[in-house]
Write a protein that holds these residues in place. Structure first.
Motif, PDB file in Angstrom:
ATOM      1  N   ASP A 454       7.392  -8.885  -4.742  1.00  0.00           N
ATOM      2  CA  ASP A 454       7.005  -7.735  -5.249  1.00  0.00           C
ATOM      3  C   ASP A 454       6.058  -7.938  -6.452  1.00  0.00           C
ATOM      4  N   SER A 455       6.270  -8.928  -7.464  1.00  0.00           N
ATOM      5  CA  SER A 455       5.630  -9.188  -8.291  1.00  0.00           C
ATOM      6  C   SER A 455       4.131  -9.657  -8.022  1.00  0.00           C
ATOM      7  N   ILE A 456       4.121 -10.383  -6.984  1.00  0.00           N
ATOM      8  CA  ILE A 456       2.685 -10.684  -6.344  1.00  0.00           C
ATOM      9  C   ILE A 456       2.162  -9.347  -6.070  1.00  0.00           C
ATOM     10  N   ARG A 457       2.693  -8.677  -5.490  1.00  0.00           N
ATOM     11  CA  ARG A 457       2.205  -7.224  -4.971  1.00  0.00           C
ATOM     12  C   ARG A 457       1.805  -6.524  -5.974  1.00  0.00           C
ATOM     13  N   ASP A 458       2.746  -6.517  -6.998  1.00  0.00           N
ATOM     14  CA  ASP A 458       2.366  -5.849  -8.455  1.00  0.00           C
ATOM     15  C   ASP A 458       1.149  -6.251  -8.806  1.00  0.00           C
ATOM     16  N   ALA A 459       0.894  -7.587  -9.086  1.00  0.00           N
ATOM     17  CA  ALA A 459      -0.098  -8.176  -9.750  1.00  0.00           C
ATOM     18  C   ALA A 459      -1.334  -8.075  -9.112  1.00  0.00           C
ATOM     19  N   LEU A 460      -1.345  -7.980  -7.916  1.00  0.00           N
ATOM     20  CA  LEU A 460      -2.755  -7.529  -7.222  1.00  0.00           C
ATOM     21  C   LEU A 460      -2.947  -5.900  -7.474  1.00  0.00           C
ATOM     22  N   LEU A 461      -1.935  -5.319  -7.115  1.00  0.00           N
ATOM     23  CA  LEU A 461      -2.412  -3.986  -7.540  1.00  0.00           C
ATOM     24  C   LEU A 461      -2.765  -3.494  -8.771  1.00  0.00           C
ATOM     25  N   SER A 462      -2.563  -4.459  -9.915  1.00  0.00           N
ATOM     26  CA  SER A 462      -3.029  -3.935 -11.049  1.00  0.00           C
ATOM     27  C   SER A 462      -4.456  -4.485 -11.288  1.00  0.00           C
ATOM     28  N   GLU A 463      -4.868  -5.255 -10.243  1.00  0.00           N
ATOM     29  CA  GLU A 463      -6.279  -5.643 -10.018  1.00  0.00           C
ATOM     30  C   GLU A 463      -7.085  -4.739  -9.017  1.00  0.00           C
ATOM     31  N   GLY A 464      -6.345  -3.635  -8.626  1.00  0.00           N
ATOM     32  CA  GLY A 464      -6.803  -2.899  -7.904  1.00  0.00           C
ATOM     33  C   GLY A 464      -6.818  -2.976  -6.204  1.00  0.00           C
ATOM     34  N   ILE A 465      -5.788  -4.071  -5.984  1.00  0.00           N
ATOM     35  CA  ILE A 465      -5.793  -4.554  -4.622  1.00  0.00           C
ATOM     36  C   ILE A 465      -4.458  -4.148  -3.956  1.00  0.00           C
ATOM     37  N   ILE A 466      -4.723  -3.328  -2.891  1.00  0.00           N
ATOM     38  CA  ILE A 466      -3.413  -2.840  -2.321  1.00  0.00           C
ATOM     39  C   ILE A 466      -3.201  -3.702  -1.143  1.00  0.00           C
ATOM     40  N   LEU A 467      -1.846  -4.000  -0.957  1.00  0.00           N
ATOM     41  CA  LEU A 467      -1.294  -4.824   0.195  1.00  0.00           C
ATOM     42  C   LEU A 467      -0.803  -3.986   1.254  1.00  0.00           C
ATOM     43  N   GLU A 468      -1.104  -4.150   2.292  1.00  0.00           N
ATOM     44  CA  GLU A 468      -0.260  -3.446   3.499  1.00  0.00           C
ATOM     45  C   GLU A 468       0.126  -4.427   4.655  1.00  0.00           C
ATOM     46  N   ASP A 469       1.508  -4.222   4.731  1.00  0.00           N
ATOM     47  CA  ASP A 469       2.216  -5.191   5.565  1.00  0.00           C
ATOM     48  C   ASP A 469       2.240  -4.385   7.010  1.00  0.00           C
ATOM     49  N   GLY A 470       1.658  -5.102   8.094  1.00  0.00           N
ATOM     50  CA  GLY A 470       1.661  -4.505   9.374  1.00  0.00           C
ATOM     51  C   GLY A 470       2.332  -5.409  10.454  1.00  0.00           C
ATOM     52  N   LYS A 471       2.454  -5.140  11.519  1.00  0.00           N
ATOM     53  CA  LYS A 471       3.125  -6.176  12.361  1.00  0.00           C
ATOM     54  C   LYS A 471       2.434  -7.455  12.498  1.00  0.00           C
ATOM     55  N   ASP A 472       1.037  -7.334  12.436  1.00  0.00           N
ATOM     56  CA  ASP A 472       0.322  -8.445  12.615  1.00  0.00           C
ATOM     57  C   ASP A 472       0.032  -9.242  11.371  1.00  0.00           C
ATOM     58  N   GLY A 473       0.937  -8.938  10.214  1.00  0.00           N
ATOM     59  CA  GLY A 473       0.749  -9.621   9.020  1.00  0.00           C
ATOM     60  C   GLY A 473       0.458  -8.901   7.980  1.00  0.00           C
ATOM     61  N   THR A 474      -0.217  -9.432   6.826  1.00  0.00           N
ATOM     62  CA  THR A 474      -0.539  -8.454   5.683  1.00  0.00           C
ATOM     63  C   THR A 474      -1.829  -8.359   5.589  1.00  0.00           C
ATOM     64  N   THR A 475      -2.499  -7.130   5.551  1.00  0.00           N
ATOM     65  CA  THR A 475      -3.816  -7.006   5.054  1.00  0.00           C
ATOM     66  C   THR A 475      -3.981  -6.351   3.734  1.00  0.00           C
ATOM     67  N   TRP A 476      -5.189  -6.359   3.216  1.00  0.00           N
ATOM     68  CA  TRP A 476      -5.279  -6.071   1.757  1.00  0.00           C
ATOM     69  C   TRP A 476      -6.731  -5.252   1.686  1.00  0.00           C
ATOM     70  N   LYS A 477      -6.772  -4.273   0.818  1.00  0.00           N
ATOM     71  CA  LYS A 477      -7.953  -3.658   0.623  1.00  0.00           C
ATOM     72  C   LYS A 477      -8.245  -3.078  -0.813  1.00  0.00           C
ATOM     73  N   ARG A 478      -9.417  -2.676  -1.178  1.00  0.00           N
ATOM     74  CA  ARG A 478      -9.537  -2.028  -2.396  1.00  0.00           C
ATOM     75  C   ARG A 478      -8.979  -0.828  -2.696  1.00  0.00           C
ATOM     76  N   LYS A 479      -8.461  -0.430  -3.695  1.00  0.00           N
ATOM     77  CA  LYS A 479      -7.879   0.965  -4.003  1.00  0.00           C
ATOM     78  C   LYS A 479      -8.990   1.944  -3.982  1.00  0.00           C
TER      79      LYS A 479
END
Length: 479
Positions: A454-479
């Motif tokens: 979660d801390s990794i996820r939060d760190a990226l979120l603070s940079e404006g990067i959203i992580l999304e866990d899907g069936k085929d792994g995790t993808t990211w996109k800009r906020k």
RNA sequence: GGCGUCGUACCCAAGUGGUAAGGGACAGGUCUGCAAAACCUUUAUUCAGCGGUUCAAAUCCGCUCGACGCCUCCA
């Protein structure tokens, strides 16, 4: 199969669209559809209201092409009038220098909003000989008079005047100051064909009737004559142009050449911004550039401008622009899902029938005077239907491809499903680093160390990067 | 004053005589370590108000209220 019906301002009725005026059995047999659209006066950046009208033109031509018509479309550029002349003077530039720049800006805006390329973009100043020809003919036919070196059209001489705007039904309000133009006319409703120069340094051209510059209406008649030679199928513009602009175009063209000017007139209603007329003082006089600068995507702007029927008032709001991110994201996710789920096991029959149903309902809806809102409904119904199929049985690669092709086809009209938004590509984000962090998070998750994950996820979120866990792994996109 | 348009859910918006499309928001569910996203489901006995025509009206007619357009080179 249905046929295209459009609302004709000239007859105030819905009419079957018959290019060339002669009914054919197949669309391919019709001659090229000739369309002329009143474009911008190039003295400034075009605003969002202008673009509602232009977006309609884009939709019209795209739909005609989708339907199988051949299209020859003109969007004119008014590069000589009081505003351009004064603007050039204020900046100490030649008229051409001044207008060139805004024409360039305008074309950039068209590109930004993903407009189809029109066949012609003529400038008024390039059709002076054709204007002169009209004026010569009108003079010969006895429709003109001269006053203070300007040439006027006398509507009293033309019996058919007023058909478009139903002038015969109107009474002129008593006491209204009808015209404050410096030019003198015989009848208050007469209009100027050729204006005598107000000063020597004003741009002017020489014709048989003397030196001067074109009146407002003559350019459209001239350009239509120059490009098409004879009666055209469709003429479009904003509702404000019905009177006097288009009424006067009809008068001068038909009086000069003795043949029908335009078969179908289509007029786009104006838009509101934030519930009221656009206003510079309220700050609601947006240009495309203004909106892009505020961070709105051209794709959303296109969608919003598209979404309401052209003969209804559209209320353009920033909140509305915001909410369009959602349907667009839904479309994008749907397209992405097609790629991801290409190894399902459904029979293609359902996909084939849903796709066929979509296209035929799309055509039926749009054939009804370009009912774009209804067509948007058809699109989302289709997405819903295919999503359900994928949920229940999955989808084969063939099915996936068919849906993709079907969307492509529809998008030849919409132009916002597969929209190349350049904004997303020029990224300064270090994708490699993000991928590395995602990998670290994956390890943490595997080790059930959720706090670290979660801390990794939060760190990226603070940079404006959203992580999304899907069936085929995790993808990211800009906020 | 003349001519004309429009009023559909919290918001946007189709539907113009046969019993309310679609999108956003909201709510519930599936999925998930949690979340987010995605997907699914649900959401107007009712179409500004009143009266009339009709077996049947949001749709046609009349009136009222409200918003707007054109009659001034503004798309």
């Amino acid at each position: 199969m249905s046929t295209l019906k459009i609302y004709n301002t000239l007859t105030k009725t819905m009419e079957e669209f018959i290019p060339g005026g002669v009914k054919k059995n197949r669309i391919e047999d019709y001659p090229e559809v000739s369309i002329y659209s009143c474009g911008p006066t190039v003295y400034n950046f075009a605003h969002i209201g202008n673009f509602r009208t232009f977006t309609f033109n884009d939709m019209l031509r795209r739909y005609l092409k989708f339907r199988g018509y051949k299209v020859n479309h003109t969007l004119n550029l008014t590069d000589v009038d009081d505003k351009t002349i004064n603007g050039a003077k204020a900046e100490n530039k030649s008229l051409k220098e001044y207008t060139d720049r805004f024409i360039e800006f305008f074309k950039e805006d068209l590109k930004t909003l993903n407009f189809d390329e029109f066949e012609h973009y003529p400038r008024a100043t390039e059709s002076i000989p054709e204007m002169a020809d009209i004026i010569d003919r009108l003079e010969k036919n006895g429709f003109t008079y001269e006053k203070d070196n300007s040439i006027y059209f006398s509507i009293a001489k033309w019996d058919h005047y007023g058909q478009l705007s139903e002038l015969d039904k109107r009474e002129i309000q008593t006491g209204t100051r009808y015209d404050t133009d410096e030019y003198e006319k015989d009848d208050i409703r007469d209009f100027v064909l050729w204006k005598a120069p107000k000063s020597e340094d004003e741009p002017q051209w020489e014709i048989n009737q003397g030196s001067g510059r074109p009146g407002w209406h003559i350019e459209c008649s001239a350009m239509i004559r120059k490009i098409y030679g004879t009666t055209i199928d469709i003429h479009t513009g904003g509702v404000d142009l019905i009177f006097p602009h288009h009424e006067n175009e009809i008068a001068q063209s038909e009086a000069a050449y003795g043949e029908k000017f335009v078969r179908y007139w289509m007029h786009v209603k104006h838009l509101f911004v934030e519930g009221a007329k656009m206003s510079k003082s309220k700050g609601t006089f947006y240009t495309i550039r203004d909106l892009v600068e505020k961070g709105y995507s051209p794709r959303s702007i296109r969608y919003l401008l598209f979404s309401a029927h052209y003969r209804k008032q559209l209320n353009f709001t920033l909140a509305g622009l915001d909410s369009i991110k959602q349907p667009l994201a839904r479309i994008d996710n749907f397209v992405a899902r097609l790629k991801l789920t290409a190894e399902g096991c459904s029979s293609d029959d359902e996909i084939v029938s849903a796709s066929g149903k979509f296209i035929s309902s799309f055509i039926e809806t749009m054939d009804d005077d370009l009912n774009i809102s209804g067509a948007l409904g058809n699109l989302f119904d289709y997405i819903h239907e295919i999503n359900s199929i994928i949920d229940q049985t999955g989808i084969t690669e063939n099915g996936s491809r068919l849906v993709y092709d079907t969307l492509k086809k529809a998008d030849s009209v919409f132009g916002f499903i597969f929209f190349n938004d350049s904004k997303d590509t020029n990224t300064d984000i270090d994708a490699e680093r993000i991928e590395k962090m995602i990998a670290e998070r994956k390890e943490a998750k595997a080790a059930k160390n959720f706090a670290a994950a979660d801390s990794i996820r939060d760190a990226l979120l603070s940079e404006g990067i959203i992580l999304e866990d899907g069936k085929d792994g995790t993808t990211w996109k800009r906020k």
